[in-house]
Write a protein that holds these residues in place. Structure first.
Motif, PDB file in Angstrom:
ATOM      1  N   GLY A 113       0.895  -1.358   0.010  1.00  0.00           N
ATOM      2  CA  GLY A 113      -0.032  -0.106  -0.048  1.00  0.00           C
ATOM      3  C   GLY A 113       0.751   1.295  -0.152  1.00  0.00           C
ATOM      4  O   GLY A 113       0.182   2.370   0.428  1.00  0.00           O
ATOM      5  N   LYS A 114       2.072   1.344  -0.398  1.00  0.00           N
ATOM      6  CA  LYS A 114       2.901   2.357  -0.491  1.00  0.00           C
ATOM      7  C   LYS A 114       2.190   3.659  -1.231  1.00  0.00           C
ATOM      8  O   LYS A 114       2.128   4.749  -0.857  1.00  0.00           O
ATOM      9  N   GLY A 115       1.611   3.335  -2.519  1.00  0.00           N
ATOM     10  CA  GLY A 115       1.222   4.287  -3.306  1.00  0.00           C
ATOM     11  C   GLY A 115       0.012   4.779  -2.471  1.00  0.00           C
ATOM     12  O   GLY A 115      -0.319   6.044  -2.534  1.00  0.00           O
ATOM     13  N   SER A 116      -0.851   4.109  -2.145  1.00  0.00           N
ATOM     14  CA  SER A 116      -2.068   4.480  -1.485  1.00  0.00           C
ATOM     15  C   SER A 116      -1.937   5.400  -0.261  1.00  0.00           C
ATOM     16  O   SER A 116      -2.370   6.573  -0.027  1.00  0.00           O
ATOM     17  N   VAL A 117      -0.658   5.158   0.678  1.00  0.00           N
ATOM     18  CA  VAL A 117      -0.516   5.723   1.699  1.00  0.00           C
ATOM     19  C   VAL A 117       0.233   7.171   1.454  1.00  0.00           C
ATOM     20  O   VAL A 117      -0.163   8.354   1.871  1.00  0.00           O
ATOM     21  N   ALA A 118       1.086   7.006   0.202  1.00  0.00           N
ATOM     22  CA  ALA A 118       1.683   8.326  -0.316  1.00  0.00           C
ATOM     23  C   ALA A 118       0.626   9.434  -0.831  1.00  0.00           C
ATOM     24  O   ALA A 118       0.504  10.467  -0.313  1.00  0.00           O
ATOM     25  N   ARG A 119      -0.396   8.837  -1.387  1.00  0.00           N
ATOM     26  CA  ARG A 119      -1.416   9.827  -1.859  1.00  0.00           C
ATOM     27  C   ARG A 119      -2.326  10.364  -0.606  1.00  0.00           C
ATOM     28  O   ARG A 119      -2.538  11.584  -0.671  1.00  0.00           O
ATOM     29  N   GLU A 120      -2.435   9.629   0.327  1.00  0.00           N
ATOM     30  CA  GLU A 120      -3.122   9.969   1.533  1.00  0.00           C
ATOM     31  C   GLU A 120      -2.303  10.955   2.230  1.00  0.00           C
ATOM     32  O   GLU A 120      -2.824  12.126   2.667  1.00  0.00           O
ATOM     33  N   ILE A 121      -0.794  10.794   2.380  1.00  0.00           N
ATOM     34  CA  ILE A 121      -0.151  11.536   3.241  1.00  0.00           C
ATOM     35  C   ILE A 121      -0.068  13.105   2.107  1.00  0.00           C
ATOM     36  O   ILE A 121      -0.394  14.218   2.881  1.00  0.00           O
ATOM     37  N   ALA A 122      -0.015  13.101   1.092  1.00  0.00           N
ATOM     38  CA  ALA A 122      -0.209  14.061   0.114  1.00  0.00           C
ATOM     39  C   ALA A 122      -1.606  14.960   0.240  1.00  0.00           C
ATOM     40  O   ALA A 122      -1.541  16.092   0.239  1.00  0.00           O
ATOM     41  N   ARG A 123      -2.693  14.239   0.267  1.00  0.00           N
ATOM     42  CA  ARG A 123      -3.734  14.717   0.557  1.00  0.00           C
ATOM     43  C   ARG A 123      -4.029  15.594   2.121  1.00  0.00           C
ATOM     44  O   ARG A 123      -4.562  16.535   2.168  1.00  0.00           O
TER      45      ARG A 123
END
Ligand code: S3P
Length: 168
Positions: free
Chosen positions: A13-23
């Motif tokens: 889930g690295k991509g999903s976590v990255a998008r959530e942190i960016a959000r």
């Protein structure tokens, strides 16, 4: 702000976590596989098929050097084997997303796009081999990580907030 570098096994889930942190924050996010795909104008799967894994690892090294030199204040998500680049620690704070292999597999299999998620990952084609790869890599992930986040059964928002709080 130092870069945050997310490492961990394929599908954790690295991509999903990255998008959530960016959000949730001021971080911009980049992904090493995306960088390699735009650099070569080829999908990862195709690079593995046509040039082989060794060449892909060379591209990861090139991207790692560029990140160290030119990227600041950024959240970097990485491919599952990126942690092996020599200059990893110079890129930023290394955050491992950790979960048991079975949970990772379930996460991929339960995804609405499961077929595509599996198909695009050359090293997930043989699940027994993938498990062996997981077992051999996990101690190395733990060794290189500045921060280990257990992501098992945690909502994305909670994971993202935990990382933001702990890297500050
Ligand atoms: C790899 C993981 C993939 C991708 C490539 C190799 C690996 O990225 O970089 O297929 O060696 O674990 P994800 O971790 O995003 O699936």
């Amino acid at each position: 702000m130092k870069n945050i570098v997310l490492i961990g096994f394929m599908g954790v889930g690295k991509g999903s976590v990255a998008r959530e942190i960016a959000r949730l924050s001021d971080y911009m996010a980049v992904d090493t596989d995306d960088l390699i795909e735009s650099l070569t104008n080829k999908k990862i799967k195709k690079i593995f098929e046509e040039e082989g894994e060794k060449h892909f690892r060379k591209l990861e090294k090139d991207v790692a050097l560029w990140l160290e030199k030119s990227v600041k204040n950024t959240l970097v998500s990485t491919g599952g084997g990126f942690y092996k680049v020599e200059n990893l620690k110079k890129i930023g704070t290394i955050v491992l997303l950790d979960a048991p292999f079975e949970k990772i597999l379930k996460r991929i299999q339960n995804h609405p796009n499961a077929k595509k998620k599996l198909a695009k990952r050359p090293l997930l084609q043989d699940l027994e081999k993938a498990k062996a790869l997981y077992e051999s890599r996990r101690p190395e992930y733990l060794e290189v990580a500045d921060l280990v986040i257990d992501v098992t059964d945690k909502p994305l928002k909670k994971i993202a907030k935990e990382i933001l709080k702990k890297v500050k």
